[in-house]
Design a protein around this motif. Sequence first.
Motif, PDB file in Angstrom:
ATOM      1  N   SER A 157      29.553 -21.667   6.181  1.00  0.00           N
ATOM      2  CA  SER A 157      28.146 -22.201   5.249  1.00  0.00           C
ATOM      3  C   SER A 157      27.203 -20.820   4.279  1.00  0.00           C
ATOM      4  CB  SER A 157      26.996 -22.636   6.195  1.00  0.00           C
ATOM      5  OG  SER A 157      27.663 -23.912   7.089  1.00  0.00           O
ATOM      6  N   CYS A 158      26.712 -21.090   2.933  1.00  0.00           N
ATOM      7  CA  CYS A 158      26.046 -20.301   2.751  1.00  0.00           C
ATOM      8  C   CYS A 158      24.455 -20.846   2.066  1.00  0.00           C
ATOM      9  CB  CYS A 158      26.659 -20.418   0.905  1.00  0.00           C
ATOM     10  SG  CYS A 158      25.813 -18.822  -0.073  1.00  0.00           S
ATOM     11  N   ALA A 159      23.465 -20.696   2.869  1.00  0.00           N
ATOM     12  CA  ALA A 159      22.598 -20.511   2.905  1.00  0.00           C
ATOM     13  C   ALA A 159      21.617 -19.624   2.127  1.00  0.00           C
ATOM     14  CB  ALA A 159      21.466 -21.069   4.370  1.00  0.00           C
ATOM     15  N   SER A 160      20.464 -20.240   1.645  1.00  0.00           N
ATOM     16  CA  SER A 160      19.459 -19.144   0.975  1.00  0.00           C
ATOM     17  C   SER A 160      17.426 -20.085   1.416  1.00  0.00           C
ATOM     18  CB  SER A 160      18.887 -19.121  -0.298  1.00  0.00           C
ATOM     19  OG  SER A 160      17.534 -18.376  -0.724  1.00  0.00           O
ATOM     20  N   SER A 161      16.572 -19.107   2.267  1.00  0.00           N
ATOM     21  CA  SER A 161      15.295 -19.837   2.283  1.00  0.00           C
ATOM     22  C   SER A 161      14.363 -19.470   1.246  1.00  0.00           C
ATOM     23  CB  SER A 161      14.872 -18.601   3.148  1.00  0.00           C
ATOM     24  OG  SER A 161      15.208 -17.407   3.255  1.00  0.00           O
ATOM     25  N   GLY A 162      15.434 -19.206  -0.121  1.00  0.00           N
ATOM     26  CA  GLY A 162      14.036 -18.773  -1.120  1.00  0.00           C
ATOM     27  C   GLY A 162      14.222 -19.321  -2.240  1.00  0.00           C
ATOM     28  N   LEU A 163      15.565 -19.351  -2.627  1.00  0.00           N
ATOM     29  CA  LEU A 163      15.968 -20.048  -3.648  1.00  0.00           C
ATOM     30  C   LEU A 163      16.874 -21.301  -3.359  1.00  0.00           C
ATOM     31  CD1 LEU A 163      18.262 -17.178  -5.389  1.00  0.00           C
ATOM     32  CD2 LEU A 163      16.244 -17.964  -5.419  1.00  0.00           C
ATOM     33  N   THR A 164      16.576 -21.986  -4.799  1.00  0.00           N
ATOM     34  CA  THR A 164      17.190 -23.431  -4.843  1.00  0.00           C
ATOM     35  C   THR A 164      18.570 -23.131  -5.094  1.00  0.00           C
ATOM     36  OG1 THR A 164      15.180 -24.598  -5.014  1.00  0.00           O
ATOM     37  CG2 THR A 164      17.219 -25.500  -5.766  1.00  0.00           C
ATOM     38  N   LEU A 165      19.750 -23.205  -4.071  1.00  0.00           N
ATOM     39  CA  LEU A 165      21.316 -23.093  -4.538  1.00  0.00           C
ATOM     40  C   LEU A 165      21.770 -23.556  -5.983  1.00  0.00           C
ATOM     41  CD1 LEU A 165      22.810 -21.942  -1.180  1.00  0.00           C
ATOM     42  CD2 LEU A 165      21.312 -20.652  -2.632  1.00  0.00           C
ATOM     43  N   ASP A 166      21.203 -24.915  -5.362  1.00  0.00           N
ATOM     44  CA  ASP A 166      22.313 -26.124  -6.843  1.00  0.00           C
ATOM     45  C   ASP A 166      21.431 -25.713  -8.529  1.00  0.00           C
ATOM     46  OD1 ASP A 166      21.479 -29.593  -8.276  1.00  0.00           O
ATOM     47  OD2 ASP A 166      23.324 -28.395  -7.403  1.00  0.00           O
ATOM     48  N   TYR A 167      20.301 -24.382  -8.815  1.00  0.00           N
ATOM     49  CA  TYR A 167      19.993 -24.130  -9.960  1.00  0.00           C
ATOM     50  C   TYR A 167      21.792 -23.458 -10.062  1.00  0.00           C
ATOM     51  CZ  TYR A 167      15.822 -26.543  -9.307  1.00  0.00           C
ATOM     52  OH  TYR A 167      14.854 -27.233  -9.397  1.00  0.00           O
ATOM     53  N   TYR A 168      22.358 -23.065  -9.525  1.00  0.00           N
ATOM     54  CA  TYR A 168      23.128 -21.268  -9.673  1.00  0.00           C
ATOM     55  C   TYR A 168      24.206 -21.001  -9.352  1.00  0.00           C
ATOM     56  CZ  TYR A 168      18.503 -19.400  -8.837  1.00  0.00           C
ATOM     57  OH  TYR A 168      17.486 -18.930  -9.314  1.00  0.00           O
ATOM     58  N   ALA A 169      25.353 -20.358  -9.670  1.00  0.00           N
ATOM     59  CA  ALA A 169      26.681 -20.694  -9.851  1.00  0.00           C
ATOM     60  C   ALA A 169      26.309 -20.233  -8.086  1.00  0.00           C
ATOM     61  CB  ALA A 169      27.838 -20.020 -10.669  1.00  0.00           C
ATOM     62  N   ILE A 170      27.740 -20.566  -7.513  1.00  0.00           N
ATOM     63  CA  ILE A 170      27.900 -19.453  -6.406  1.00  0.00           C
ATOM     64  C   ILE A 170      29.134 -19.796  -6.091  1.00  0.00           C
ATOM     65  CG2 ILE A 170      27.249 -19.797  -3.674  1.00  0.00           C
ATOM     66  CD1 ILE A 170      24.574 -19.777  -5.523  1.00  0.00           C
TER      67      ILE A 170
ATOM     68  N   VAL B 233      17.488 -11.433  -4.713  1.00  0.00           N
ATOM     69  CA  VAL B 233      17.825 -12.376  -3.184  1.00  0.00           C
ATOM     70  C   VAL B 233      18.892 -12.446  -2.402  1.00  0.00           C
ATOM     71  CG1 VAL B 233      17.318 -14.305  -2.273  1.00  0.00           C
ATOM     72  CG2 VAL B 233      15.350 -13.867  -3.627  1.00  0.00           C
ATOM     73  N   GLN B 234      19.089 -12.060  -1.265  1.00  0.00           N
ATOM     74  CA  GLN B 234      20.268 -11.931  -0.524  1.00  0.00           C
ATOM     75  C   GLN B 234      21.205 -13.410   0.332  1.00  0.00           C
ATOM     76  OE1 GLN B 234      20.514  -8.848   2.479  1.00  0.00           O
ATOM     77  NE2 GLN B 234      21.268  -7.007   0.521  1.00  0.00           N
ATOM     78  N   LEU B 235      22.104 -13.910  -0.376  1.00  0.00           N
ATOM     79  CA  LEU B 235      22.194 -14.949   0.597  1.00  0.00           C
ATOM     80  C   LEU B 235      22.940 -15.163   2.092  1.00  0.00           C
ATOM     81  CD1 LEU B 235      24.051 -17.465  -2.264  1.00  0.00           C
ATOM     82  CD2 LEU B 235      21.934 -17.040  -1.620  1.00  0.00           C
ATOM     83  N   GLN B 236      23.103 -15.993   2.780  1.00  0.00           N
ATOM     84  CA  GLN B 236      23.500 -15.617   4.583  1.00  0.00           C
ATOM     85  C   GLN B 236      24.636 -16.479   4.355  1.00  0.00           C
ATOM     86  OE1 GLN B 236      19.310 -17.024   3.765  1.00  0.00           O
ATOM     87  NE2 GLN B 236      19.151 -14.940   3.521  1.00  0.00           N
ATOM     88  N   ALA B 237      25.260 -15.623   4.503  1.00  0.00           N
ATOM     89  CA  ALA B 237      26.835 -16.502   4.773  1.00  0.00           C
ATOM     90  C   ALA B 237      26.623 -16.367   6.120  1.00  0.00           C
ATOM     91  CB  ALA B 237      28.135 -15.465   4.424  1.00  0.00           C
ATOM     92  N   SER B 238      27.516 -17.668   6.788  1.00  0.00           N
ATOM     93  CA  SER B 238      27.958 -18.166   8.710  1.00  0.00           C
ATOM     94  C   SER B 238      29.208 -18.802   8.584  1.00  0.00           C
ATOM     95  CB  SER B 238      26.206 -18.636   8.846  1.00  0.00           C
ATOM     96  OG  SER B 238      26.351 -20.297   8.393  1.00  0.00           O
ATOM     97  N   GLY B 239      28.537 -18.719   9.721  1.00  0.00           N
ATOM     98  CA  GLY B 239      30.378 -19.925  10.463  1.00  0.00           C
ATOM     99  C   GLY B 239      31.754 -19.663  10.413  1.00  0.00           C
ATOM    100  N   GLY B 240      31.442 -18.154  10.417  1.00  0.00           N
ATOM    101  CA  GLY B 240      33.043 -17.024  10.977  1.00  0.00           C
ATOM    102  C   GLY B 240      33.423 -17.029  12.363  1.00  0.00           C
TER     103      GLY B 240
END
Length: 126
Positions: free
Chosen positions: A20-33, A1-8
């Motif tokens: 900002s780093c976001a994901s539509s399919g994963l709960t990011l709190d469960y992972y090291a980012i 699953v690719q994460l989406q970076a934005s805000g540049g």
Amino acid sequence: VQLQASGGGLAQPGGSLRLSCASSGLTLDYYAIGWFRQAPGKEREGVSCISHNDDTTYYADSVKGRFTIFRDNANNAVYLQMNSLIPEDTAVYYCAIPPGCSAYTSDAMLVQYDNWGQGTLVTVSS
């Protein structure tokens, strides 16, 4: 699953940006980012990482004291607050999930990993 970076965007030296780093399919709190960047003509480098268990943070020496990584679990996002920007910060920034923060600067992550998202361009210039 690719994460989406934005805000540049374009910032002046000494200025600030928040990525900002976001994901539509994963709960990011469960992972090291991890946050990574690649400047023109240079290799990709690890900028910062936040662990999945206790939110321990890690920074490259080049950004320590200027950048801050933090989570916003309510919005399922991880941010990179970038202050005191310098021209050397100019790069495309990506977020991704490393095996763990102890490996976010490893070859496995920087060279072999091939699931990078689109990234967001940060340009620091007067």
